[in-house]
Write a protein that holds these residues in place. Sequence first.
Motif, PDB file in Angstrom:
ATOM      1  N   ASP A 233      65.573  36.112  39.950  1.00 56.86           N
ATOM      2  CA  ASP A 233      65.090  34.865  40.550  1.00 56.86           C
ATOM      3  C   ASP A 233      65.595  34.684  41.974  1.00 56.86           C
ATOM      4  O   ASP A 233      64.959  34.023  42.791  1.00 56.86           O
ATOM      5  CB  ASP A 233      65.523  33.667  39.699  1.00 56.86           C
ATOM      6  N   ARG A 234      66.768  35.256  42.262  1.00 62.65           N
ATOM      7  CA  ARG A 234      67.326  35.122  43.609  1.00 62.65           C
ATOM      8  C   ARG A 234      66.601  35.983  44.628  1.00 62.65           C
ATOM      9  O   ARG A 234      66.737  35.769  45.827  1.00 62.65           O
ATOM     10  CB  ARG A 234      68.793  35.571  43.591  1.00 62.65           C
ATOM     11  N   VAL A 257      59.676  38.016  43.047  1.00 67.62           N
ATOM     12  CA  VAL A 257      59.072  39.036  42.192  1.00 67.62           C
ATOM     13  C   VAL A 257      57.765  38.540  41.583  1.00 67.62           C
ATOM     14  O   VAL A 257      56.769  39.256  41.530  1.00 67.62           O
ATOM     15  CB  VAL A 257      60.056  39.448  41.075  1.00 67.62           C
ATOM     16  N   ARG A 258      57.746  37.288  41.171  1.00 69.14           N
ATOM     17  CA  ARG A 258      56.540  36.823  40.468  1.00 69.14           C
ATOM     18  C   ARG A 258      55.423  36.412  41.427  1.00 69.14           C
ATOM     19  O   ARG A 258      54.316  36.132  40.974  1.00 69.14           O
ATOM     20  CB  ARG A 258      56.872  35.708  39.474  1.00 69.14           C
ATOM     21  N   ASP A 259      55.697  36.379  42.718  1.00 65.02           N
ATOM     22  CA  ASP A 259      54.653  36.021  43.693  1.00 65.02           C
ATOM     23  C   ASP A 259      54.069  37.223  44.416  1.00 65.02           C
ATOM     24  O   ASP A 259      53.059  37.107  45.118  1.00 65.02           O
ATOM     25  CB  ASP A 259      55.230  35.063  44.753  1.00 65.02           C
ATOM     26  N   ALA A 260      54.704  38.366  44.300  1.00 63.76           N
ATOM     27  CA  ALA A 260      54.248  39.544  45.049  1.00 63.76           C
ATOM     28  C   ALA A 260      52.916  40.041  44.490  1.00 63.76           C
ATOM     29  O   ALA A 260      52.572  39.773  43.331  1.00 63.76           O
ATOM     30  CB  ALA A 260      55.300  40.641  44.991  1.00 63.76           C
ATOM     31  N   THR A 261      52.170  40.761  45.325  1.00 67.64           N
ATOM     32  CA  THR A 261      50.881  41.285  44.882  1.00 67.64           C
ATOM     33  C   THR A 261      50.868  42.806  44.783  1.00 67.64           C
ATOM     34  O   THR A 261      49.925  43.381  44.258  1.00 67.64           O
ATOM     35  CB  THR A 261      49.761  40.847  45.836  1.00 67.64           C
ATOM     36  N   ALA A 262      51.887  43.436  45.320  1.00 70.60           N
ATOM     37  CA  ALA A 262      51.945  44.904  45.269  1.00 70.60           C
ATOM     38  C   ALA A 262      53.398  45.332  45.372  1.00 70.60           C
ATOM     39  O   ALA A 262      54.240  44.577  45.850  1.00 70.60           O
ATOM     40  CB  ALA A 262      51.141  45.516  46.419  1.00 70.60           C
ATOM     41  N   ALA A 274      61.097  46.440  39.423  1.00 74.88           N
ATOM     42  CA  ALA A 274      60.000  46.101  38.516  1.00 74.88           C
ATOM     43  C   ALA A 274      60.349  46.459  37.078  1.00 74.88           C
ATOM     44  O   ALA A 274      60.000  45.723  36.143  1.00 74.88           O
ATOM     45  CB  ALA A 274      58.722  46.821  38.957  1.00 74.88           C
ATOM     46  N   SER A 275      61.072  47.567  36.894  1.00 79.01           N
ATOM     47  CA  SER A 275      61.469  47.952  35.531  1.00 79.01           C
ATOM     48  C   SER A 275      62.381  46.893  34.925  1.00 79.01           C
ATOM     49  O   SER A 275      62.191  46.477  33.768  1.00 79.01           O
ATOM     50  CB  SER A 275      62.187  49.313  35.560  1.00 79.01           C
ATOM     51  N   GLY A 276      63.364  46.454  35.696  1.00 75.47           N
ATOM     52  CA  GLY A 276      64.242  45.394  35.201  1.00 75.47           C
ATOM     53  C   GLY A 276      63.479  44.105  34.955  1.00 75.47           C
ATOM     54  O   GLY A 276      63.758  43.372  33.989  1.00 75.47           O
ATOM     55  N   ALA A 277      62.502  43.836  35.809  1.00 75.96           N
ATOM     56  CA  ALA A 277      61.725  42.608  35.657  1.00 75.96           C
ATOM     57  C   ALA A 277      60.878  42.655  34.383  1.00 75.96           C
ATOM     58  O   ALA A 277      60.718  41.638  33.697  1.00 75.96           O
ATOM     59  CB  ALA A 277      60.847  42.385  36.887  1.00 75.96           C
ATOM     60  N   VAL A 278      60.328  43.829  34.055  1.00 74.47           N
ATOM     61  CA  VAL A 278      59.580  43.943  32.803  1.00 74.47           C
ATOM     62  C   VAL A 278      60.514  43.686  31.623  1.00 74.47           C
ATOM     63  O   VAL A 278      60.169  42.962  30.679  1.00 74.47           O
ATOM     64  CB  VAL A 278      58.906  45.321  32.665  1.00 74.47           C
ATOM     65  N   ASP A 279      61.707  44.258  31.674  1.00 73.67           N
ATOM     66  CA  ASP A 279      62.664  44.034  30.580  1.00 73.67           C
ATOM     67  C   ASP A 279      62.930  42.540  30.386  1.00 73.67           C
ATOM     68  O   ASP A 279      62.936  42.039  29.262  1.00 73.67           O
ATOM     69  CB  ASP A 279      63.985  44.760  30.875  1.00 73.67           C
ATOM     70  N   VAL A 280      63.168  41.851  31.495  1.00 76.41           N
ATOM     71  CA  VAL A 280      63.441  40.415  31.405  1.00 76.41           C
ATOM     72  C   VAL A 280      62.209  39.665  30.912  1.00 76.41           C
ATOM     73  O   VAL A 280      62.293  38.789  30.045  1.00 76.41           O
ATOM     74  CB  VAL A 280      63.926  39.878  32.763  1.00 76.41           C
ATOM     75  N   ALA A 281      61.037  40.012  31.460  1.00 77.61           N
ATOM     76  CA  ALA A 281      59.809  39.323  31.055  1.00 77.61           C
ATOM     77  C   ALA A 281      59.559  39.496  29.564  1.00 77.61           C
ATOM     78  O   ALA A 281      59.223  38.542  28.850  1.00 77.61           O
ATOM     79  CB  ALA A 281      58.624  39.867  31.866  1.00 77.61           C
ATOM     80  N   VAL A 282      59.740  40.706  29.077  1.00 73.65           N
ATOM     81  CA  VAL A 282      59.481  40.979  27.657  1.00 73.65           C
ATOM     82  C   VAL A 282      60.489  40.236  26.781  1.00 73.65           C
ATOM     83  O   VAL A 282      60.114  39.557  25.820  1.00 73.65           O
ATOM     84  CB  VAL A 282      59.539  42.497  27.395  1.00 73.65           C
TER      85      VAL A 282
END
Lengths: 654, 654
Positions: A233-234, A257-262, A274-282
């Motif tokens: 989030d930071r 991260v959640r506002d980016a388009t590419a 992005a890998s860490g973000a998928v882990d958190v999202a899941v």
Amino acid sequence: MTETFARGDSLASDARRLARPVVPSRGTRRGAGLGEVTWGPEGYWGSRQRVNAEATIAHCEAWMERLGWLENFDRVARGDVTIERAGWEFSDSELYKLLEGVAWELGREHDAELQARFDALVARIAAAQDDDGYLDTAFGHPGLPPRYSDMAMGHELYNVGHLLQAAVARLRTGHDDLLVEVARRAADHVCRVFGIGGQETLCGHPEIEVGLAEFGRATGERRYLDQAGLFLDRRGHGTLPVRPLLSAEYFQDDTPVRDATAFRGHAVRALYLASGAVDVAVDTGDDDLLAALTAQWEHTVSRRTYLTGGMGSRHQDEGFGDDWELPPDRAYCETCAGIGSTMLAWRLLLATGEVRYADLMERTLYNVVAVAPDATGTAFFYANPLQVRVPGGEFSGEGVNMRAEGGVRAPWFDVSCCPTNVTRMFASLHTYAAFVEGDEVSLVLYGAGELSFELESGRMRLRVETRYPDDGAITVTVVEAPSSPVTLRLRVPAWAEGSTGTTSEGVETLETGWWRPGAVREGDVVSLMVDTEPRLTWPDPRIDAMRGTVAVERGPLVLCVESTDLPDGVGIEDVRLDSGVLPLAEGDGAIATMRARVGVEERGALPFSRSADRAHAEERVLRVPLVPYHRWGERAPSQMRVMIPEVATSRRGA
Amino acid sequence: MTETFARGDSLASDARRLARPVVPSRGTRRGAGLGEVTWGPEGYWGSRQRVNAEATIAHCEAWMERLGWLENFDRVARGDVTIERAGWEFSDSELYKLLEGVAWELGREHDAELQARFDALVARIAAAQDDDGYLDTAFGHPGLPPRYSDMAMGHELYNVGHLLQAAVARLRTGHDDLLVEVARRAADHVCRVFGIGGQETLCGHPEIEVGLAEFGRATGERRYLDQAGLFLDRRGHGTLPVRPLLSAEYFQDDTPVRDATAFRGHAVRALYLASGAVDVAVDTGDDDLLAALTAQWEHTVSRRTYLTGGMGSRHQDEGFGDDWELPPDRAYCETCAGIGSTMLAWRLLLATGEVRYADLMERTLYNVVAVAPDATGTAFFYANPLQVRVPGGEFSGEGVNMRAEGGVRAPWFDVSCCPTNVTRMFASLHTYAAFVEGDEVSLVLYGAGELSFELESGRMRLRVETRYPDDGAITVTVVEAPSSPVTLRLRVPAWAEGSTGTTSEGVETLETGWWRPGAVREGDVVSLMVDTEPRLTWPDPRIDAMRGTVAVERGPLVLCVESTDLPDGVGIEDVRLDSGVLPLAEGDGAIATMRARVGVEERGALPFSRSADRAHAEERVLRVPLVPYHRWGERAPSQMRVMIPEVATSRRGA
């Protein structure tokens, strides 16, 4: 947000059998475990796993010892004042990545000598850890800059992230040992210093996020996941200081991260993030975040990814370029970015079940990751360009490659992230061969071997026979199956149009994607036949740097032409592929028809003129061997190209 | 080797009239002096010289004051302990380059206020000089690293080189003042420390060589030339330490100057080095060295140079790429490399008289150097790519551009070598308009104005009337001529096939190169008419990144298409130029016929497929304005391209 946080499967009695990277705490799919898949030692991947175990691990350890990167830990442990430290700020992470690889390797097969080396290395790390859990050999000790004094480029949290991934491998293979203790103390220190109420900053190189998320899964402690979420989030608010060539985009600190388009900026950074973000999202059930990441992946794949699956077209910042900026010659396509893309694709595959992630993963493994190490597993490519004009020199066993580029594989690099990354990826690669969902097994990567799963209804054992990728026939025998119906799916790759599937019911033509031959029973045999004849592939016309070229692929392999295979007097810049004549299969490569313009007039003036063509003495028609790109540069330093200029024939209009 | 060393013409009574950069001590040709050429203030170059004098000089001074780059000198003078020094190691050189520009400007026209500012700046420099002549604000003083402790990247001798060039401008315009004294002391210090018996090393950034050579010419003291020769001979033996991304090639320390076959490594370094080497070769009569340099130039121009004359295709090391590595989008083409190429071409032109050097110089001036500053002379491009996909943002008057790239001109840069380089080049540019050899005057650059030379036989005065480059008519009136025969030559540019020359004898069709209308007499009028209709230009097929494209030129100007000029709904990536329809002249640009494919299918998959084309909704035929490349980005941030994808029509075969 979820209320529950499931504990991973670490320390379970059958830990080693099920051990694997990436264990989402939510969702219905799980990857194969270390003990569930066995690839034969002579197959494409099996042989690479064998070489990794037999040669690469020791090679990496020896180089790090020799260069003083391990001694760095001893120096800190002794309390020496450091005047000249060996290696870059991130050299600690190379040891952690190596230990992750060793942990997976030990999880596959016990090896007392390897275990002893592992323990000895861990002891040196543990001795360098401060009482409060801080662990880094480049900061925070006598003669070194203070802790966390360079969040942008200091890599302290990046190093810890890799330590955590190594500890995850250890936990999941059934060990709660000193490495895990060190990791836990380091992770707790990070949570104290950077948690709520602590320093509101982040590390310039993402990795701590994926490390914390997986460590949280492996330990069952939610707070590590929460800390990963805090770091995510930071990011994107311009916190990190910007320097020349190190923009906010470079660090992915330009946009949340959640506002980016590419994906953008430094490619490895972007893909680890992005890998860490998928882990958190899941794990948190954050579907919006997951949707943002899949949209970024789709944009990136469709406009910023090479035919090889390679990502990152810029040397300057090791970064993604703009849309359509995909030069073959200056393609950076870092090996580590290929590994980051694989980590990401696997996570998205488990999260969504969509076959496109598996397709990109396979493409990347064969045409980026497998390109890096040579057959001995002791020399590596760092960058994986699709064209090299100047044949590389030599790197002897003594030589460290100071640059991340070049036309020959080097034993080690000044920045040597790729060899240890290959090690940890190959040691666990067979766990990417399949995933399980309820009573269904989906085969993702093909290699001859055995698979054995305890499904909800009981055990399913499969024998896979194939010479893939050299041959397109894949035969799966159901050696054992529960009495109740279970299903099997085989991936028909996106490039494999017109494939056929054979079951006891007969032969059918398959759509690409998942082929489900129906419920299977013990003794069933299903066969997939994919077309591995050479095929022509054209780039999108918007890729300026590839205009007027064509590539040749064969099965999952991208092929290339090397100057080694051209007759005397013909330069690689002289040849054009005649796309009117389909290349023919030859060995594991192909034979293509090319037209070579030789004796091109040299004018000694600017390389621009008022006519489109240059005078030349002769046009010769040649039959030229193409070899798999993953083998390029192995025979001799050579010129090479994947995207081959095309002769416009009747096959193409304007 | 020569036995004699001719003194330059500095301090001669008519110093200011003859003052000019580059005064070889041997050879028969000399460039025009500051007072020998006057360009009208509204012409292409005259207006730029006016803006440079009125705006750019003050702009550069103000920025350097504001950022503390001038305060660096005061801090050293006061003996302060430096904790945080402003700017890079080479920031001193920016002041010296500015002072060189001011010196040329003061040589053109006395300006008491500018002279006072010049004197004040020189006083600050002088106060920072050590007793032994050492002068640098980044090393060798309290709180700074020791003198000469980083020869590779410290830039100490580079800084001195620019100081010497500034002093040369001062000497040649008739002043032996404090700046010259400071320079002499610095040069003597360099000779003592790095001369025979001294430190056998060299500076990572060439410049001291050309500075010493020209300073030797201006002072008449041979030992400065000898020291330049020593530095040249030391280069190419791997003396400088190599770091990642900073290879021996980067510093031109890989191969001795006389053994190299092409310019390579960092482009500005390579071109400054070659310029100094030509000076040494000419003054010492070293024909072998001169031959090596001309061969390197020829190789570089024919395989490593853009249509714009731009040099340096790599961002990573600001360097030359390999042969044929000329991406339009990632073209670095640094403004300073354009200036370095101009310095070199002018030297080779004076040394050989060959028109090809003049041709490249003109191309580079119009399409690299003139591109950098905007119309106000207070914002600049640093890199000059031939394609930009993402429109630039904004740089307000407050902003320093941290990166050397981007699609908008910026007022200043973190590394700000280009603005001051433009200043010194523009302040003396009219001296490149012509050269004199015996009783012959050769016109090189065309602009409306007056030229006046004291030839061996007497005075020749010329009036040039032209709107070049907007129009191809150049009329030269011989206002005054000696009674004995003198000759005049006009350059017919290499692109100007089919030009005509008109004299009292009639009209003739001219070959490109030097046109000599015969002996001229007072009152003669000769006219040159070059074709400035738009013309199509194709890249060499070996330039992979430009395959399938065509460019449009008009006179000496390269044109480009900007997204600003495309209709709504048409992206710059959608358009292709129909080379079957010749573009028509329009204003100072052209109108081209293009075909736009709009509504291209977005597939969300890899940008490669088994067919060469992409489905699209509609093909539209457009008439699109092209503008001179030097004006790009002036109206609004835009996408831009010089190399335009071509529709294959009847004009081209396969």
